[in-house]
Design a protein around this motif. Structure first.
Motif, PDB file in Angstrom:
ATOM      1  N   ALA A 106      75.508 -76.673  -1.467  1.00 44.21           N
ATOM      2  CA  ALA A 106      76.309 -77.001  -0.276  1.00 44.21           C
ATOM      3  C   ALA A 106      75.448 -77.637   0.811  1.00 44.21           C
ATOM      4  O   ALA A 106      75.900 -78.561   1.501  1.00 44.21           O
ATOM      5  CB  ALA A 106      76.989 -75.739   0.252  1.00 44.21           C
ATOM      6  N   VAL A 107      74.226 -77.169   0.974  1.00 40.99           N
ATOM      7  CA  VAL A 107      73.353 -77.740   2.005  1.00 40.99           C
ATOM      8  C   VAL A 107      72.984 -79.185   1.658  1.00 40.99           C
ATOM      9  O   VAL A 107      73.079 -80.084   2.503  1.00 40.99           O
ATOM     10  CB  VAL A 107      72.089 -76.870   2.173  1.00 40.99           C
ATOM     11  N   VAL A 108      72.570 -79.412   0.422  1.00 43.23           N
ATOM     12  CA  VAL A 108      72.160 -80.764   0.023  1.00 43.23           C
ATOM     13  C   VAL A 108      73.337 -81.733   0.118  1.00 43.23           C
ATOM     14  O   VAL A 108      73.253 -82.800   0.746  1.00 43.23           O
ATOM     15  CB  VAL A 108      71.571 -80.739  -1.399  1.00 43.23           C
ATOM     16  N   LEU A 109      74.462 -81.354  -0.497  1.00 47.57           N
ATOM     17  CA  LEU A 109      75.618 -82.251  -0.488  1.00 47.57           C
ATOM     18  C   LEU A 109      76.236 -82.363   0.902  1.00 47.57           C
ATOM     19  O   LEU A 109      76.681 -83.445   1.308  1.00 47.57           O
ATOM     20  CB  LEU A 109      76.660 -81.757  -1.487  1.00 47.57           C
ATOM     21  N   GLY A 110      76.256 -81.267   1.641  1.00 53.31           N
ATOM     22  CA  GLY A 110      76.857 -81.288   2.967  1.00 53.31           C
ATOM     23  C   GLY A 110      76.104 -82.195   3.925  1.00 53.31           C
ATOM     24  O   GLY A 110      76.719 -83.011   4.639  1.00 53.31           O
ATOM     25  N   PHE A 111      74.787 -82.088   3.952  1.00 52.08           N
ATOM     26  CA  PHE A 111      74.003 -82.943   4.851  1.00 52.08           C
ATOM     27  C   PHE A 111      74.022 -84.400   4.381  1.00 52.08           C
ATOM     28  O   PHE A 111      74.048 -85.318   5.202  1.00 52.08           O
ATOM     29  CB  PHE A 111      72.565 -82.437   4.940  1.00 52.08           C
ATOM     30  N   THR A 112      73.992 -84.598   3.075  1.00 50.28           N
ATOM     31  CA  THR A 112      73.994 -85.974   2.562  1.00 50.28           C
ATOM     32  C   THR A 112      75.323 -86.664   2.834  1.00 50.28           C
ATOM     33  O   THR A 112      75.373 -87.764   3.403  1.00 50.28           O
ATOM     34  CB  THR A 112      73.701 -85.970   1.047  1.00 50.28           C
ATOM     35  N   ILE A 113      76.408 -86.026   2.443  1.00 47.45           N
ATOM     36  CA  ILE A 113      77.727 -86.636   2.619  1.00 47.45           C
ATOM     37  C   ILE A 113      78.137 -86.652   4.083  1.00 47.45           C
ATOM     38  O   ILE A 113      78.732 -87.617   4.570  1.00 47.45           O
ATOM     39  CB  ILE A 113      78.763 -85.881   1.755  1.00 47.45           C
ATOM     40  N   GLY A 114      77.818 -85.586   4.805  1.00 45.59           N
ATOM     41  CA  GLY A 114      78.205 -85.533   6.209  1.00 45.59           C
ATOM     42  C   GLY A 114      77.491 -86.546   7.078  1.00 45.59           C
ATOM     43  O   GLY A 114      78.018 -86.953   8.122  1.00 45.59           O
ATOM     44  N   SER A 115      76.300 -86.975   6.670  1.00 42.74           N
ATOM     45  CA  SER A 115      75.534 -87.939   7.471  1.00 42.74           C
ATOM     46  C   SER A 115      75.991 -89.375   7.255  1.00 42.74           C
ATOM     47  O   SER A 115      75.592 -90.255   8.016  1.00 42.74           O
ATOM     48  CB  SER A 115      74.036 -87.820   7.136  1.00 42.74           C
ATOM     49  N   VAL A 116      76.790 -89.604   6.226  1.00 44.70           N
ATOM     50  CA  VAL A 116      77.267 -90.963   5.934  1.00 44.70           C
ATOM     51  C   VAL A 116      78.787 -90.968   6.082  1.00 44.70           C
ATOM     52  O   VAL A 116      79.503 -90.476   5.195  1.00 44.70           O
ATOM     53  CB  VAL A 116      76.858 -91.396   4.511  1.00 44.70           C
ATOM     54  N   PRO A 117      79.324 -91.469   7.186  1.00 39.33           N
ATOM     55  CA  PRO A 117      80.785 -91.417   7.405  1.00 39.33           C
ATOM     56  C   PRO A 117      81.589 -92.029   6.268  1.00 39.33           C
ATOM     57  O   PRO A 117      82.640 -91.486   5.883  1.00 39.33           O
ATOM     58  CB  PRO A 117      80.953 -92.196   8.710  1.00 39.33           C
ATOM     59  N   ALA A 118      81.128 -93.139   5.724  1.00 37.75           N
ATOM     60  CA  ALA A 118      81.886 -93.771   4.641  1.00 37.75           C
ATOM     61  C   ALA A 118      81.935 -92.870   3.409  1.00 37.75           C
ATOM     62  O   ALA A 118      82.986 -92.745   2.754  1.00 37.75           O
ATOM     63  CB  ALA A 118      81.244 -95.117   4.290  1.00 37.75           C
ATOM     64  N   LEU A 119      80.821 -92.222   3.104  1.00 32.10           N
ATOM     65  CA  LEU A 119      80.780 -91.325   1.951  1.00 32.10           C
ATOM     66  C   LEU A 119      81.656 -90.101   2.186  1.00 32.10           C
ATOM     67  O   LEU A 119      82.301 -89.589   1.266  1.00 32.10           O
ATOM     68  CB  LEU A 119      79.327 -90.902   1.694  1.00 32.10           C
ATOM     69  N   ARG A 120      81.697 -89.648   3.429  1.00 30.04           N
ATOM     70  CA  ARG A 120      82.549 -88.488   3.744  1.00 30.04           C
ATOM     71  C   ARG A 120      84.023 -88.834   3.579  1.00 30.04           C
ATOM     72  O   ARG A 120      84.793 -88.034   3.025  1.00 30.04           O
ATOM     73  CB  ARG A 120      82.267 -88.023   5.175  1.00 30.04           C
ATOM     74  N   ARG A 121      84.419 -90.014   4.051  1.00 29.91           N
ATOM     75  CA  ARG A 121      85.820 -90.427   3.878  1.00 29.91           C
ATOM     76  C   ARG A 121      86.145 -90.641   2.409  1.00 29.91           C
ATOM     77  O   ARG A 121      87.255 -90.351   1.959  1.00 29.91           O
ATOM     78  CB  ARG A 121      86.071 -91.704   4.677  1.00 29.91           C
ATOM     79  N   PHE A 122      85.178 -91.151   1.648  1.00 25.18           N
ATOM     80  CA  PHE A 122      85.400 -91.424   0.225  1.00 25.18           C
ATOM     81  C   PHE A 122      85.631 -90.131  -0.563  1.00 25.18           C
ATOM     82  O   PHE A 122      86.416 -90.108  -1.521  1.00 25.18           O
ATOM     83  CB  PHE A 122      84.179 -92.164  -0.333  1.00 25.18           C
ATOM     84  N   THR A 123      84.975 -89.059  -0.170  1.00 25.25           N
ATOM     85  CA  THR A 123      85.086 -87.783  -0.903  1.00 25.25           C
ATOM     86  C   THR A 123      86.108 -86.830  -0.303  1.00 25.25           C
ATOM     87  O   THR A 123      86.328 -85.751  -0.857  1.00 25.25           O
ATOM     88  CB  THR A 123      83.714 -87.091  -0.945  1.00 25.25           C
ATOM     89  N   ALA A 124      86.690 -87.174   0.835  1.00 26.95           N
ATOM     90  CA  ALA A 124      87.574 -86.223   1.535  1.00 26.95           C
ATOM     91  C   ALA A 124      88.764 -85.805   0.670  1.00 26.95           C
ATOM     92  O   ALA A 124      89.096 -84.615   0.587  1.00 26.95           O
ATOM     93  CB  ALA A 124      88.056 -86.850   2.841  1.00 26.95           C
TER      94      ALA A 124
END
Length: 288
Positions: A106-124
Motif C-alpha cells: 500500500a505504501v509503495v503503490l499509494g505514494f507512486t500512484i498518488g503522486s501522479v494525477p493521471a495515474l491516479r485517475r487511470f486506476t480510480a
C-alpha cells in the motif's frame, strides 16, 4: 506594542481595585486518568457480575451461556496448555505477516500512484470496483489455491488490510499543501527530496490511521479464515471446541481473541503517538 508592554508592567495605583484573579490551574491529568481507569475496571467487574447472575438465575440456559466464573476457569486452564500458545503464535504470525505485506504494497503503490494525477485517475475506477469486494468472498478461492495452509489466511488478510492503508495513503498524498509543493520546486528540490520533506510528513498521519484500521481488519480476517477454512490459529481452536461441545472453552477462546485485539490496538496507538508526537492532533490529545 512596546507601549502596551510598558503599560502592563506598571503596578496598580494605590486605591485601585484589585486585579482580577487568575484562572484556576488545570486539574492534574494523572488524577483524571486514574479516574477513567477506575471507571473502566468497575465497568468490567459489573459486566462479569451480570454475566454470572444471568445463567445462575435461569434467564439463559447455562448450556448456551455458562457463568463467567466457569468461562474464566476454562480460560485459565487453556492458558496452561501448549496448544493454546501455539495457536496464539499462529494467529499472530498470520496477522503480522499479512499486515506487513499489505503495508508495504500500500505504501509503495499509494505514494507512486498518488503522486501522479493521471495515474491516479487511470486506476480510480479499478480501485472502486475491487475495494468493496468483501474479503470473505475470496474464501473459496483461498481454499482452492492453498487449502488449509497459512497462505490462505494471508490472502484474505492482505486483501482486507491493503485497501484500508492504500486509500489513506492516497488521501495523505492528495492533502499536501500546494504552496509548500511549489516552494520546494522553486528551490530546486528533486522528486525524492519532495517526497521526503513535503509529501511524507503530510501523509504520515493518514498512513498511521490506515495502519490502525488495517490492523483491526487483519485480525478479524485472520480469525475468520482460521474459523472457516481451518488454518492453524485461535479461530481453528474455537471451531474445534464448538464441534466437541465445550461451550465454556468456546467463550474462553473468544475472550482470548478479544484481549488480543485490545492489546494489538493499544500497541498500534502507542506507535502512532510516538511517531506523531509533533502533530497537533496528538499534542491536543495529550493535553486534553
Amino acid at each position: 506594542m512596546t507601549e502596551n508592554v510598558r503599560t502592563s508592567a506598571v503596578p496598580a495605583a494605590s486605591g485601585s481595585p484589585d486585579p482580577a484573579p487568575r484562572p484556576a490551574a488545570a486539574p492534574p491529568r494523572r488524577g483524571l486518568r486514574l479516574g477513567n481507569t477506575a471507571l473502566g475496571v468497575i465497568g468490567i467487574v459489573g459486566f462479569l457480575a451480570l454475566w454470572e447472575i444471568v445463567p445462575r438465575v435461569g434467564l439463559v440456559s447455562g448450556r448456551y451461556l455458562p457463568p463467567a466464573s466457569e468461562v474464566l476457569a476454562a480460560l485459565a486452564e487453556r492458558m496452561t496448555m501448549p496448544t493454546f500458545w501455539t495457536a496464539l503464535v499462529d494467529t499472530l504470525a498470520g496477522w503480522g505477516l499479512g499486515l506487513a505485506i499489505a503495508f508495504g504494497a500500500a505504501v509503495v503503490l499509494g505514494f507512486t500512484i498518488g503522486s501522479v494525477p493521471a495515474l491516479r485517475r487511470f486506476t480510480a475506477s479499478t480501485v472502486e470496483f475491487l475495494r468493496p469486494i468483501p474479503s470473505v468472498a475470496l474464501i473459496p478461492l483461498a481454499v482452492l489455491l492453498y487449502a488449509t495452509d497459512i497462505r490462505s489466511t494471508l490472502l484474505l488478510v492482505v486483501y482486507a488490510a491493503f485497501w484500508q492503508i492504500y486509500i489513506q495513503v492516497l488521501y495523505g498524498v492528495a492533502d499536501v499543501d500546494p504552496v509548500a509543493e511549489q516552494t520546494a520546486r522553486s528551490f530546486g528540490l528533486g522528486r525524492l527530496s519532495r517526497v521526503r520533506h513535503i509529501i511524507w510528513p503530510s501523509a504520515l498521519p493518514y498512513l498511521l490511521t490506515g495502519l490502525r484500521l488495517g490492523a483491526a481488519v487483519a485480525l478479524i480476517l485472520a480469525i475468520t479464515a482460521q474459523l472457516i477454512i481451518g488454518s492453524p490459529g485461535l479461530g481453528k481452536e474455537i471451531a474445534v471446541a464448538q464441534t466437541s461441545g465445550a461451550v465454556d472453552s468456546v467463550y474462553a477462546l473468544v475472550i482470548a481473541t478479544g484481549a488480543l485485539g485490545v492489546t494489538l490496538n493499544v500497541g498500534v496507538r502507542m506507535l502512532e503517538r510516538r511517531l506523531l508526537h509533533w502533530h497537533t492532533s496528538v499534542r491536543g490529545e495529550s493535553s486534553a
